[in-house]
Design a protein around this motif. Structure first.
Motif, PDB file in Angstrom:
ATOM      1  N   VAL A 425       0.850  -1.189   0.000  1.00 41.25           N
ATOM      2  CA  VAL A 425       0.000   0.000   0.000  1.00 41.25           C
ATOM      3  C   VAL A 425       0.892   1.248   0.000  1.00 41.25           C
ATOM      4  O   VAL A 425       1.826   1.343   0.802  1.00 41.25           O
ATOM      5  N   VAL A 426       0.567   2.196  -0.871  1.00 46.52           N
ATOM      6  CA  VAL A 426       1.355   3.433  -0.935  1.00 46.52           C
ATOM      7  C   VAL A 426       0.563   4.574  -0.301  1.00 46.52           C
ATOM      8  O   VAL A 426      -0.594   4.822  -0.665  1.00 46.52           O
ATOM      9  N   ALA A 427       1.191   5.235   0.665  1.00 43.96           N
ATOM     10  CA  ALA A 427       0.584   6.424   1.278  1.00 43.96           C
ATOM     11  C   ALA A 427       1.702   7.390   1.631  1.00 43.96           C
ATOM     12  O   ALA A 427       2.820   6.954   1.947  1.00 43.96           O
ATOM     13  N   ASN A 428       1.401   8.667   1.563  1.00 45.39           N
ATOM     14  CA  ASN A 428       2.403   9.715   1.812  1.00 45.39           C
ATOM     15  C   ASN A 428       3.669   9.456   0.982  1.00 45.39           C
ATOM     16  O   ASN A 428       4.787   9.680   1.433  1.00 45.39           O
ATOM     17  N   GLY A 429       3.475   8.908  -0.217  1.00 47.29           N
ATOM     18  CA  GLY A 429       4.595   8.693  -1.129  1.00 47.29           C
ATOM     19  C   GLY A 429       5.463   7.498  -0.779  1.00 47.29           C
ATOM     20  O   GLY A 429       6.474   7.249  -1.435  1.00 47.29           O
ATOM     21  N   ARG A 430       5.056   6.713   0.229  1.00 43.26           N
ATOM     22  CA  ARG A 430       5.898   5.597   0.640  1.00 43.26           C
ATOM     23  C   ARG A 430       5.145   4.267   0.516  1.00 43.26           C
ATOM     24  O   ARG A 430       3.963   4.193   0.874  1.00 43.26           O
ATOM     25  N   GLU A 431       5.850   3.264   0.024  1.00 46.33           N
ATOM     26  CA  GLU A 431       5.212   1.951  -0.106  1.00 46.33           C
ATOM     27  C   GLU A 431       5.409   1.143   1.184  1.00 46.33           C
ATOM     28  O   GLU A 431       6.521   1.039   1.699  1.00 46.33           O
ATOM     29  N   HIS A 432       4.298   0.586   1.690  1.00 42.25           N
ATOM     30  CA  HIS A 432       4.365  -0.290   2.870  1.00 42.25           C
ATOM     31  C   HIS A 432       4.099  -1.705   2.382  1.00 42.25           C
ATOM     32  O   HIS A 432       2.991  -2.007   1.936  1.00 42.25           O
ATOM     33  N   GLU A 433       5.094  -2.552   2.463  1.00 42.01           N
ATOM     34  CA  GLU A 433       4.906  -3.932   1.991  1.00 42.01           C
ATOM     35  C   GLU A 433       4.096  -4.725   3.009  1.00 42.01           C
ATOM     36  O   GLU A 433       4.406  -4.697   4.206  1.00 42.01           O
ATOM     37  N   VAL A 434       3.067  -5.400   2.524  1.00 39.35           N
ATOM     38  CA  VAL A 434       2.224  -6.202   3.425  1.00 39.35           C
ATOM     39  C   VAL A 434       1.858  -7.532   2.770  1.00 39.35           C
ATOM     40  O   VAL A 434       1.958  -7.684   1.547  1.00 39.35           O
ATOM     41  N   ASP A 435       1.400  -8.472   3.609  1.00 42.44           N
ATOM     42  CA  ASP A 435       0.939  -9.769   3.097  1.00 42.44           C
ATOM     43  C   ASP A 435      -0.564  -9.769   2.863  1.00 42.44           C
ATOM     44  O   ASP A 435      -1.069 -10.585   2.097  1.00 42.44           O
ATOM     45  N   CYS A 436      -1.239  -8.880   3.566  1.00 35.09           N
ATOM     46  CA  CYS A 436      -2.711  -8.925   3.507  1.00 35.09           C
ATOM     47  C   CYS A 436      -3.274  -7.509   3.649  1.00 35.09           C
ATOM     48  O   CYS A 436      -2.770  -6.719   4.451  1.00 35.09           O
ATOM     49  N   ILE A 437      -4.308  -7.210   2.852  1.00 37.29           N
ATOM     50  CA  ILE A 437      -4.983  -5.901   2.987  1.00 37.29           C
ATOM     51  C   ILE A 437      -6.431  -6.141   3.405  1.00 37.29           C
ATOM     52  O   ILE A 437      -7.165  -6.888   2.745  1.00 37.29           O
ATOM     53  N   VAL A 438      -6.831  -5.499   4.492  1.00 32.57           N
ATOM     54  CA  VAL A 438      -8.223  -5.562   4.948  1.00 32.57           C
ATOM     55  C   VAL A 438      -8.865  -4.215   4.603  1.00 32.57           C
ATOM     56  O   VAL A 438      -8.426  -3.174   5.093  1.00 32.57           O
ATOM     57  N   TYR A 439      -9.881  -4.253   3.761  1.00 32.60           N
ATOM     58  CA  TYR A 439     -10.564  -3.009   3.390  1.00 32.60           C
ATOM     59  C   TYR A 439     -11.711  -2.747   4.362  1.00 32.60           C
ATOM     60  O   TYR A 439     -12.744  -3.407   4.303  1.00 32.60           O
ATOM     61  N   ALA A 440     -11.493  -1.791   5.266  1.00 32.09           N
ATOM     62  CA  ALA A 440     -12.568  -1.362   6.179  1.00 32.09           C
ATOM     63  C   ALA A 440     -13.120  -0.057   5.607  1.00 32.09           C
ATOM     64  O   ALA A 440     -13.185   0.965   6.284  1.00 32.09           O
ATOM     65  N   SER A 441     -13.482  -0.132   4.321  1.00 30.12           N
ATOM     66  CA  SER A 441     -13.784   1.102   3.571  1.00 30.12           C
ATOM     67  C   SER A 441     -15.272   1.369   3.436  1.00 30.12           C
ATOM     68  O   SER A 441     -15.672   2.261   2.685  1.00 30.12           O
ATOM     69  N   GLY A 442     -16.101   0.624   4.133  1.00 28.31           N
ATOM     70  CA  GLY A 442     -17.508   0.993   4.247  1.00 28.31           C
ATOM     71  C   GLY A 442     -18.390   0.538   3.101  1.00 28.31           C
ATOM     72  O   GLY A 442     -18.034  -0.361   2.329  1.00 28.31           O
ATOM     73  N   PHE A 443     -19.546   1.184   3.027  1.00 28.62           N
ATOM     74  CA  PHE A 443     -20.627   0.738   2.156  1.00 28.62           C
ATOM     75  C   PHE A 443     -21.207   1.928   1.402  1.00 28.62           C
ATOM     76  O   PHE A 443     -21.128   3.057   1.874  1.00 28.62           O
ATOM     77  N   GLU A 444     -21.827   1.636   0.272  1.00 29.32           N
ATOM     78  CA  GLU A 444     -22.477   2.718  -0.481  1.00 29.32           C
ATOM     79  C   GLU A 444     -23.663   3.237   0.313  1.00 29.32           C
ATOM     80  O   GLU A 444     -24.490   2.449   0.765  1.00 29.32           O
ATOM     81  N   VAL A 445     -23.756   4.546   0.455  1.00 27.22           N
ATOM     82  CA  VAL A 445     -24.894   5.098   1.189  1.00 27.22           C
ATOM     83  C   VAL A 445     -25.610   6.172   0.366  1.00 27.22           C
ATOM     84  O   VAL A 445     -26.813   6.105   0.152  1.00 27.22           O
ATOM     85  N   GLY A 446     -24.860   7.135  -0.139  1.00 26.48           N
ATOM     86  CA  GLY A 446     -25.522   8.287  -0.767  1.00 26.48           C
ATOM     87  C   GLY A 446     -25.991   8.045  -2.191  1.00 26.48           C
ATOM     88  O   GLY A 446     -26.524   8.949  -2.832  1.00 26.48           O
ATOM     89  N   THR A 447     -25.835   6.832  -2.689  1.00 28.91           N
ATOM     90  CA  THR A 447     -26.213   6.578  -4.083  1.00 28.91           C
ATOM     91  C   THR A 447     -27.707   6.246  -4.169  1.00 28.91           C
ATOM     92  O   THR A 447     -28.363   6.045  -3.150  1.00 28.91           O
TER      93      THR A 447
END
Ligand code: NDP
Length: 603
Positions: A425-447
């Protein structure tokens, strides 16, 4: 001095805090609003697969029923239960999940719990004879209760699971809804109950590279216990001991799943765009002896009414529930009541409300300093907005998790994650190497409702719901829509709109719908529909709503305020009864008990 004060007694510089709120909001406003998120289609569709129940084959269903209930979460369950109580026997639940439970079927991430006290959050406790074990019950207990409701009322008998509705069309000649599904089912129902819930379409951040990641990844509503080990009951996530894990998002879901991840993973990186406000949780077991004393006939309804009254600022002698929600409301009320009589003007009352908010948020920020040992991390975890701009969170483990040596906050100062690569995952211009990504990014609401449903409803004269609601939702009580006879929408908007306890909205709707259906059947009516005039009058009433704090211009963007974009008429119609939730429930009870069902036309 009567101005707002910090917990240490010093005066809060309101103007400085307000300027900070505005600056933090400005960092986060973006022109693409809801369009920043990705739908889970095409190469991302696999993120929707059900990890909990195997999908089995079955023959298409073609025989008709009296009522089809779309959605087997709380909305569908409580309405179906009330229909059964009213003697309407053939009620068919249809759900895309592999069992009943809705939100609680899907959200089995570790740490999931209700945020509203179980005694008012779990519906039909008295009817099913169940007493929750903790003030805030864990996900598995809530899911089990959903199953209990279904069994108690015989709702499993004709239910269709792992079944997605594809088309709902009104057949005027037969006065029936024609239901078609992805399993080849095609059947009619005299009545249609729409209980699809507001938060059932998972979304991913719209960032480049999501499909290139070579490690494991999943959305929190499809937790991969095969990968993490552990289980929803709280067994440790033992397969993460040698893993580097990323969590993207810091909303109510992340606040609950970060602590178990922090305990289990070799390294945990929490990617934060906007911090949540995290207040005290103070969960505790519910003492069965105490419960036995409390649970006299009618107890749950009394508790529900007391919670709603306390939470919405109506006078109540006693706060029975005493949770984080009623605490917010009690403070606001105390500040307003402290005003001298000559100052009880809307402007001064709003200012008193604002003062209590400044104090509450200062407390919440001070708590971060008390709990989190690293000062830079503590600073970054502080929420700079009014408390109700975003969903308030409650936890006694989340902030503490950042004291674990392997847990790292990646604070992006409003910018969010930039990119996903094959490795991380890249944030603030830096790559963080990981084995697993958990998306706690929510649900569609305003659509749009029909976009979230995944199909349109075709009502009388071929009019589609997407057309009827093109400029915003229109209904009577949030339940009945002109042009859509015999269809009932079970959801809070344009009704009580009580956000702090969603199931209360649903149980009151369910009770009312069951009575209306019973009446239609008893009187031999084929159809019931709200008149155009009654719907228009209700919409006009809604437009007198003073507006909600969450649409206040200084709120940071999020799903509560359409990502900070002016939703125009649509936004002004996404409200509840102007006099508030408690007033709505009293009004609805009177409307129902009058037996005339004013505004509805029976044919
Ligand atoms: P939310 O929509 O609340 O949170 C999504 C998170 O993802 C936010 O923190 C958001 O940041 C973040 N995000 C989005 N895009 C990016 C990006 N590009 N980079 C980094 N972060 C990003 O979803 P949740 O699943 O947490 O909660 C949804 C709702 O479900 C809650 O509000 C609540 O109503 C309900 N819920 C209830 C629970 C309960 O009652 N116990 C428990 C959990 C959820 P930003 O804030 O900046 O947009």
């Amino acid at each position: 001095m009567s101005g707002p004060r910090r917990p240490d007694g010093t005066q809060i510089d309101k103007e400085a805090v307000r300027q900070r709120y505005l600056a933090e909001r400005d960092k986060r406003l973006r022109p693409d609003g809801n369009d920043q998120y990705l739908r889970l289609t095409g190469v991302l569709e696999h993120y929707l697969d059900d990890p909990y129940t195997p999908r089995t084959g079955r023959e298409p269903v073609t025989y008709s029923v009296t009522v089809c209930v779309v959605g087997a979460g709380f909305a569908g369950l409580v309405t179906a239960a009330r229909l059964k109580e009213a003697g309407v026997d053939d009620v068919r639940l249809v759900d895309k999940g592999g069992d009943v439970g809705g939100t609680w079927y899907w959200n089995r991430y570790p740490g999931a719990r209700c945020d509203t006290a179980s005694m008012v959050y779990l519906p039909l406790l008295e009817e099913t004879g169940y007493r929750p074990t903790e003030k805030y019950a864990a996900g598995p207990e809530i899911l089990e209760h959903c199953g209990r409701i279904a069994k108690h009322y015989g709702l499993y008998d004709d239910a269709l699971f792992h079944t997605e509705v594809q088309d709902l069309t009104w057949d005027a000649e037969r006065s029936r809804w024609v239901v078609r599904t992805d399993r080849g089912d095609a059947f009619t129902a005299q009545f249609l109950v729409m209980g699809i819930g507001p938060l059932h379409v998972p979304k991913l951040p719209g960032i480049p590279g999501i499909s290139t990641f070579q490690g494991a990844s999943f959305h929190t509503s499809r937790w991969d216990y095969d990968y993490t080990g552990g289980d929803p009951l709280g067994a440790p996530l033992d397969r993460l001991a040698d893993k580097r894990v990323a969590v993207i998002g810091t909303g109510a879901t992340a606040v609950q799943c970060v602590p178990p991840l922090a305990r289990a993973a070799r390294e945990l990186h929490v990617f934060q765009r906007t911090p949540s406000s995290v207040d005290v949780r103070a969960n505790r077991p519910l003492d069965p002896e105490w419960f036995a004393e409390v649970a006299t006939p009618g107890w749950q309804q009394r508790w529900l009414e007391n919670f709603t009254a306390t939470q919405t600022g109506v006078a109540a002698d006693e706060d029975l529930v005493q949770d984080g929600w009623t605490d917010i409301a009690r403070r606001i009320r105390a500040r307003i009541l402290a005003l001298p009589p000559e100052d009880l003007t809307p402007e001064k009352m709003r200012a008193a409300f604002e003062d209590s908010d400044y104090e509450k948020m200062e407390e919440i920020r001070a708590r971060v300093d008390e709990v989190v040992r690293d000062p830079a991390t503590a600073e970054a975890l502080k929420a700079w907005y009014r408390q109700l701009c975003k969903r308030p969170c409650f936890s006694d483990e989340y902030l503490q998790a950042f004291n674990e040596p392997g847990t790292h906050l990646v604070h992006t100062d409003g910018r969010g994650v930039e990119r996903i690569t094959e490795r991380g995952v890249v944030a603030n211009g830096r790559e963080h190497e990981v084995d697993c990504i958990v998306y706690a990014s929510g649900f569609e609401v305003g659509t749009d409702y029909t976009r979230r449903a995944g199909y349109d409803l075709t009502g009388r004269d071929g009019v589609r719901l997407s057309e009827r609601w093109a400029d915003g939702m229109r209904s009577l009580h949030g339940t009945y829509v002109h042009g859509f006879p015999n269809a009932f929408f079970v959801q809070p908007t344009q009704g009580a709109n009580l956000i702090s306890n969603i199931p209360h909205n649903l149980t009151e709707s369910g009770r009312t719908i069951a009575q209306v259906v019973r009446h239609a059947l008893d009187q031999g009516h084929a159809e019931v529909e709200v008149s155009r005039a009654a719907e228009d009058a209700w919409v006009d009433l809604l437009l007198t709503h003073p507006g909600m704090l969450i649409t206040s211009p200084d709120c940071t963007p999020g799903y509560y305020n359409n990502e900070g974009q002016d939703a125009g008429l649509r936004g002004r119609l996404a409200v509840g009864y102007p006099a508030g939730a408690a007033a709505f429930f009293s009004y609805l009870a009177q409307w129902r008990d009058a037996g005339t069902y004013e505004g509805l036309v029976f044919r």
